[in-house]
Design an enzyme around this catalytic site. Sequence first.
Site, PDB file in Angstrom:
ATOM      1  N   CYS A 113       0.811  -1.230   0.000  1.00 40.59           N
ATOM      2  CA  CYS A 113       0.000   0.000   0.000  1.00 40.59           C
ATOM      3  C   CYS A 113       0.842   1.277   0.000  1.00 40.59           C
ATOM      4  CB  CYS A 113      -0.942   0.008   1.196  1.00 40.59           C
ATOM      5  SG  CYS A 113      -2.109  -1.352   1.152  1.00 40.59           S
ATOM      6  N   HIS A 253      -3.345   7.252   2.952  1.00 43.39           N
ATOM      7  CA  HIS A 253      -3.731   5.971   2.358  1.00 43.39           C
ATOM      8  C   HIS A 253      -5.117   5.611   2.892  1.00 43.39           C
ATOM      9  CE1 HIS A 253      -3.934   1.919   1.128  1.00 43.39           C
ATOM     10  NE2 HIS A 253      -3.620   1.387   2.297  1.00 43.39           N
ATOM     11  N   ASN A 283     -10.018  -0.089   0.122  1.00 40.76           N
ATOM     12  CA  ASN A 283      -8.556   0.024   0.107  1.00 40.76           C
ATOM     13  C   ASN A 283      -8.050  -0.432  -1.258  1.00 40.76           C
ATOM     14  OD1 ASN A 283      -5.809  -0.282   0.404  1.00 40.76           O
ATOM     15  ND2 ASN A 283      -5.910  -1.361   2.368  1.00 40.76           N
TER      16      ASN A 283
HETATM   17  N1  ACO Z   1     -17.925  -8.985   9.092  1.00 39.22           N
HETATM   18  C1  ACO Z   1     -18.341  -9.274  10.340  1.00 39.22           C
HETATM   19  N2  ACO Z   1     -17.498  -9.632  11.325  1.00 39.22           N
HETATM   20  C2  ACO Z   1     -16.188  -9.682  11.029  1.00 39.22           C
HETATM   21  C3  ACO Z   1     -15.687  -9.400   9.731  1.00 39.22           C
HETATM   22  C4  ACO Z   1     -16.617  -9.046   8.744  1.00 39.22           C
HETATM   23  N3  ACO Z   1     -16.257  -8.746   7.494  1.00 39.22           N
HETATM   24  N4  ACO Z   1     -14.347  -9.530   9.740  1.00 39.22           N
HETATM   25  C5  ACO Z   1     -13.993  -9.877  10.982  1.00 39.22           C
HETATM   26  N5  ACO Z   1     -15.106  -9.973  11.770  1.00 39.22           N
HETATM   27  C6  ACO Z   1     -15.187 -10.320  13.180  1.00 39.22           C
HETATM   28  C7  ACO Z   1     -13.979 -11.088  13.651  1.00 39.22           C
HETATM   29  O1  ACO Z   1     -14.129 -12.472  13.382  1.00 39.22           O
HETATM   30  C8  ACO Z   1     -13.993 -10.787  15.144  1.00 39.22           C
HETATM   31  O2  ACO Z   1     -14.945 -11.627  15.755  1.00 39.22           O
HETATM   32  P1  ACO Z   1     -14.655 -12.267  17.202  1.00 39.22           P
HETATM   33  O3  ACO Z   1     -14.490 -11.095  18.122  1.00 39.22           O
HETATM   34  O4  ACO Z   1     -15.859 -13.092  17.453  1.00 39.22           O
HETATM   35  O5  ACO Z   1     -13.375 -13.039  17.040  1.00 39.22           O
HETATM   36  C9  ACO Z   1     -14.516  -9.359  15.220  1.00 39.22           C
HETATM   37  O6  ACO Z   1     -15.183  -9.124  13.957  1.00 39.22           O
HETATM   38  C10 ACO Z   1     -13.425  -8.308  15.411  1.00 39.22           C
HETATM   39  O7  ACO Z   1     -12.348  -8.564  14.502  1.00 39.22           O
HETATM   40  P2  ACO Z   1     -11.045  -7.693  14.478  1.00 39.22           P
HETATM   41  O8  ACO Z   1     -10.114  -8.240  13.434  1.00 39.22           O
HETATM   42  O9  ACO Z   1     -10.511  -7.521  15.865  1.00 39.22           O
HETATM   43  O10 ACO Z   1     -11.659  -6.286  13.977  1.00 39.22           O
HETATM   44  P3  ACO Z   1     -10.951  -4.878  13.873  1.00 39.22           P
HETATM   45  O11 ACO Z   1     -11.703  -3.904  14.673  1.00 39.22           O
HETATM   46  O12 ACO Z   1      -9.482  -4.965  14.087  1.00 39.22           O
HETATM   47  O13 ACO Z   1     -11.205  -4.504  12.328  1.00 39.22           O
HETATM   48  C11 ACO Z   1      -9.948  -4.444  10.268  1.00 39.22           C
HETATM   49  C12 ACO Z   1     -10.660  -5.325  11.314  1.00 39.22           C
HETATM   50  C13 ACO Z   1     -10.996  -3.585   9.610  1.00 39.22           C
HETATM   51  C14 ACO Z   1      -9.281  -5.357   9.244  1.00 39.22           C
HETATM   52  C15 ACO Z   1      -8.896  -3.549  10.940  1.00 39.22           C
HETATM   53  O14 ACO Z   1      -8.135  -4.315  11.836  1.00 39.22           O
HETATM   54  C16 ACO Z   1      -7.963  -2.857   9.968  1.00 39.22           C
HETATM   55  O15 ACO Z   1      -8.354  -1.979   9.228  1.00 39.22           O
HETATM   56  N6  ACO Z   1      -6.639  -3.180  10.018  1.00 39.22           N
HETATM   57  C17 ACO Z   1      -5.611  -2.460   9.267  1.00 39.22           C
HETATM   58  C18 ACO Z   1      -5.589  -2.783   7.819  1.00 39.22           C
HETATM   59  C19 ACO Z   1      -4.478  -2.020   7.136  1.00 39.22           C
HETATM   60  O16 ACO Z   1      -4.273  -0.846   7.372  1.00 39.22           O
HETATM   61  N7  ACO Z   1      -3.692  -2.687   6.283  1.00 39.22           N
HETATM   62  C20 ACO Z   1      -2.546  -2.029   5.688  1.00 39.22           C
HETATM   63  C21 ACO Z   1      -2.639  -1.887   4.258  1.00 39.22           C
HETATM   64  S1  ACO Z   1      -3.048  -3.383   3.404  1.00 39.22           S
HETATM   65  C22 ACO Z   1      -1.736  -3.736   2.297  1.00 39.22           C
HETATM   66  O17 ACO Z   1      -0.634  -3.281   2.420  1.00 39.22           O
HETATM   67  C23 ACO Z   1      -1.999  -4.639   1.140  1.00 39.22           C
END
Ligand code: ACO
Length: 326
Positions: A113, A253, A283
Amino acid sequence: MLRARIVSTGSYVPEKILTNHDLEKIVDTSDEWIFERTGIRQRRMAAPKQTASDLAYEASKAALDAAGLKPSNLDLIVVATSTPDMLFPSTACILQEKLGAKNAAAFDVNAACSGFVYGLSVAEAYIKSSLAERVLLVGSEVFSKFLDWEDRTTCVLFGDGAGAVVVEPAKGDSGIISTHIYSDGKHQDLIMLPGGGSKYPPSEESLKKKRHYIKMKGNETFKVAVKTLEKLVVDTLKKNNIKPSQLALLIPHQANMRIIKATAKRLGLPMDRVFTNLEKYGNTSAASVPIALDEAVRTQRIKKGDYVMLEAFGGGLTWASALIKW
Ligand code: ACO
């Protein structure tokens, strides 16, 4: 001192829209969960035959048209992508042929990214050292083809698109003031697409284990991203003796609205000085910053003389920023 300047921008997103409601029919998720956790409502999907170089071509044409240039005016093409047409030749070479940019050298940059901002530091270095006169830099991604559509933790996040800029030597005091690029390979397992390279070459086992799809430890990535980006934006301004109050626009980003808000808060920037469009596109990895930049330019959110900061964070891990006087 010679500066590099972005003289024009362009972008392209595929026609097909995939909404959060559409995703509710594919995986166990909801519009509410996706929007609350990420800020995304919909994303664009490339057509089955559309590749990273096809998207890059459209964005490049728009940037060249905006500058009044012909492809033959280019002497370097850099494409930032993690979803190339193929392992090799580079997507930049394929784009060079599509454009008919007969005088240009071409290569890809892979910093996930952060790829576009990494690429901007490359373009800046070529211009400042007089090794190039006119660089086309493109961020182009088709993540939709590398998503596991059974994995709700990744397939709801990404979208396809491309953004491009033309970079030339600057006249006057406008241009790229500084670029900053960083990496930390110890976190390489947080975001990866492990299959298809020399570690896991194509095999039945590799396909069965779904190694050809993006894997991300979202929550761990989130924590590192917030901490890293907060420091990055503060340091970028400090190094140039610029106060946050002088910054006209932050173009981050577009990965997650909560990350963007935390970064803006650290600078004390109101959200009307932060450009966001992830609600529409999700994204788009290396394409996200140049698509946002192009939209900001075309909607006149950036005016001549404005200080603008670009920043990104992604797989590698990598992170990068650029401070620009427009
Ligand atoms: N729909 C419903 N529930 C979901 C989904 C979904 N799509 N995805 C995950 N959940 C659930 C999980 O299973 C978890 O359930 P549990 O508590 O029963 O285990 C719960 O939701 C919380 O999951 P988390 O992963 O802790 O959620 P979080 O608040 O961290 O959000 C997210 C997830 C959106 C992916 C976030 O962590 C994020 O944006 N991370 C950073 C991503 C990023 O910046 N990447 C860098 C660039 S990517 C690249 O370089 C290619």
